[in-house]
Design an enzyme around this catalytic site. Structure first.
Site, PDB file in Angstrom:
ATOM      1  N   GLY A 188       1.063  -1.324  -0.187  1.00 26.67           N
ATOM      2  CA  GLY A 188      -0.430  -0.092   0.188  1.00 26.67           C
ATOM      3  C   GLY A 188       0.658   1.144  -0.381  1.00 26.67           C
ATOM      4  O   GLY A 188       0.598   2.165   1.174  1.00 26.67           O
ATOM      5  N   HIS A 189       2.053   0.964  -0.993  1.00 29.35           N
ATOM      6  CA  HIS A 189       2.796   2.528  -1.068  1.00 29.35           C
ATOM      7  C   HIS A 189       3.754   2.185  -2.739  1.00 29.35           C
ATOM      8  O   HIS A 189       3.059   1.084  -3.078  1.00 29.35           O
ATOM      9  CB  HIS A 189       3.545   2.543   0.292  1.00 29.35           C
ATOM     10  CG  HIS A 189       4.657   1.236   0.935  1.00 29.35           C
ATOM     11  ND1 HIS A 189       5.492   1.278  -0.260  1.00 29.35           N
ATOM     12  CD2 HIS A 189       4.054   0.404   1.908  1.00 29.35           C
ATOM     13  CE1 HIS A 189       6.225  -0.438   0.666  1.00 29.35           C
ATOM     14  NE2 HIS A 189       5.036  -0.610   1.515  1.00 29.35           N
ATOM     15  N   ALA A 190       4.840   3.319  -3.000  1.00 29.73           N
ATOM     16  CA  ALA A 190       5.521   3.332  -3.415  1.00 29.73           C
ATOM     17  C   ALA A 190       6.315   3.805  -3.035  1.00 29.73           C
ATOM     18  O   ALA A 190       6.348   4.580  -1.557  1.00 29.73           O
ATOM     19  CB  ALA A 190       4.739   3.508  -5.448  1.00 29.73           C
TER      20      ALA A 190
ATOM     21  N   ARG B 195       2.506  -0.725  -4.460  1.00 28.84           N
ATOM     22  CA  ARG B 195       2.490  -2.191  -4.719  1.00 28.84           C
ATOM     23  C   ARG B 195       1.327  -2.601  -3.210  1.00 28.84           C
ATOM     24  O   ARG B 195       1.300  -1.597  -2.090  1.00 28.84           O
ATOM     25  CB  ARG B 195       3.802  -3.034  -4.523  1.00 28.84           C
ATOM     26  CG  ARG B 195       4.267  -2.515  -2.601  1.00 28.84           C
ATOM     27  CD  ARG B 195       5.238  -1.771  -1.940  1.00 28.84           C
ATOM     28  NE  ARG B 195       5.723  -1.043  -3.547  1.00 28.84           N
ATOM     29  CZ  ARG B 195       7.134  -0.941  -3.800  1.00 28.84           C
ATOM     30  NH1 ARG B 195       7.683  -2.043  -2.557  1.00 28.84           N
ATOM     31  NH2 ARG B 195       7.698  -1.179  -4.509  1.00 28.84           N
TER      32      ARG B 195
ATOM     33  N   ILE C 196       6.079   6.852  -0.380  1.00 29.47           N
ATOM     34  CA  ILE C 196       4.561   7.424  -0.787  1.00 29.47           C
ATOM     35  C   ILE C 196       3.596   6.952  -0.949  1.00 29.47           C
ATOM     36  O   ILE C 196       3.424   5.404  -1.028  1.00 29.47           O
ATOM     37  CB  ILE C 196       4.800   7.734  -2.765  1.00 29.47           C
ATOM     38  CG1 ILE C 196       5.083   8.369  -2.949  1.00 29.47           C
ATOM     39  CG2 ILE C 196       3.688   8.015  -2.947  1.00 29.47           C
ATOM     40  CD1 ILE C 196       5.865   8.496  -4.257  1.00 29.47           C
TER      41      ILE C 196
END
Ligand code: TYD
Length: 147
Positions: A54-56, A101, A126
């Protein structure tokens, strides 16, 4: 660089059989990894139906390996989506920067090992989806009731 999900590729590690099992040396002379590995961590005991990710990342590169069991990754580059299932310790998934992802469908006892190009830095994350879309040059969706 604006990486795409197509830059996230599977790496087949060299596997050595000893006659009593197998081993993989993923850092061997830097051969197996496309970047110098500066950190390794692993996730385990992930409860059923829980997702991770749940982030990049802005700069971080990673190789994700299902050391035990299996799990799925949903990758998104702002344009294209790709789902990858990792289910064996002989294969790693190279994650390039700028990819959102989600990691899910962990089997009971699954263990996820990650090789990373940098030490941990929260500033490289992010975590806000709209911020990610803006980062990738897309405008965040806004919903209004004004017609
Ligand atoms: P995060 O990277 O969001 O986990 P995942 O992608 O597996 O869901 O990290 C979860 C928490 O752990 C977050 O608060 C940051 C912390 N953390 C560290 O302190 N060091 C690390 O090397 C990593 C990867 C995470």
């Amino acid at each position: 660089m604006n990486y795409s999900v197509n830059n996230c590729t599977l790496i087949d590690f060299s596997v050595t059989g000893t006659g009593a099992g197998f081993f993989v040396d993923p850092l061997r002379n830097g051969i197996e990894s496309p970047f110098p590995v500066r950190r390794m961590y692993y996730l385990f005991d992930i409860p059923l139906n829980k997702a991770r990710g749940g982030h990049a990342h802005k700069d971080l590169q990673q190789i994700v390996i299902a050391i035990k069991g299996s799990f799925a990754l949903k990758l998104f580059d702002g344009r294209n989506e790709k789902i990858v299932i990792l289910d064996n310790p002989m294969t790693g998934l190279h994650l390039v920067p700028g990819i959102w992802r989600e990691v899910f469908d962990f089997t009971p006892g699954a263990t996820c090992m990650v090789l990373a190009s940098e030490i941990y830095d929260e500033k490289d994350y992010i975590r806000d989806y709209d911020e990610f879309l803006t980062y990738r040059g897309l405008f965040a969706k806004t919903y209004t009731n004004d017609f």
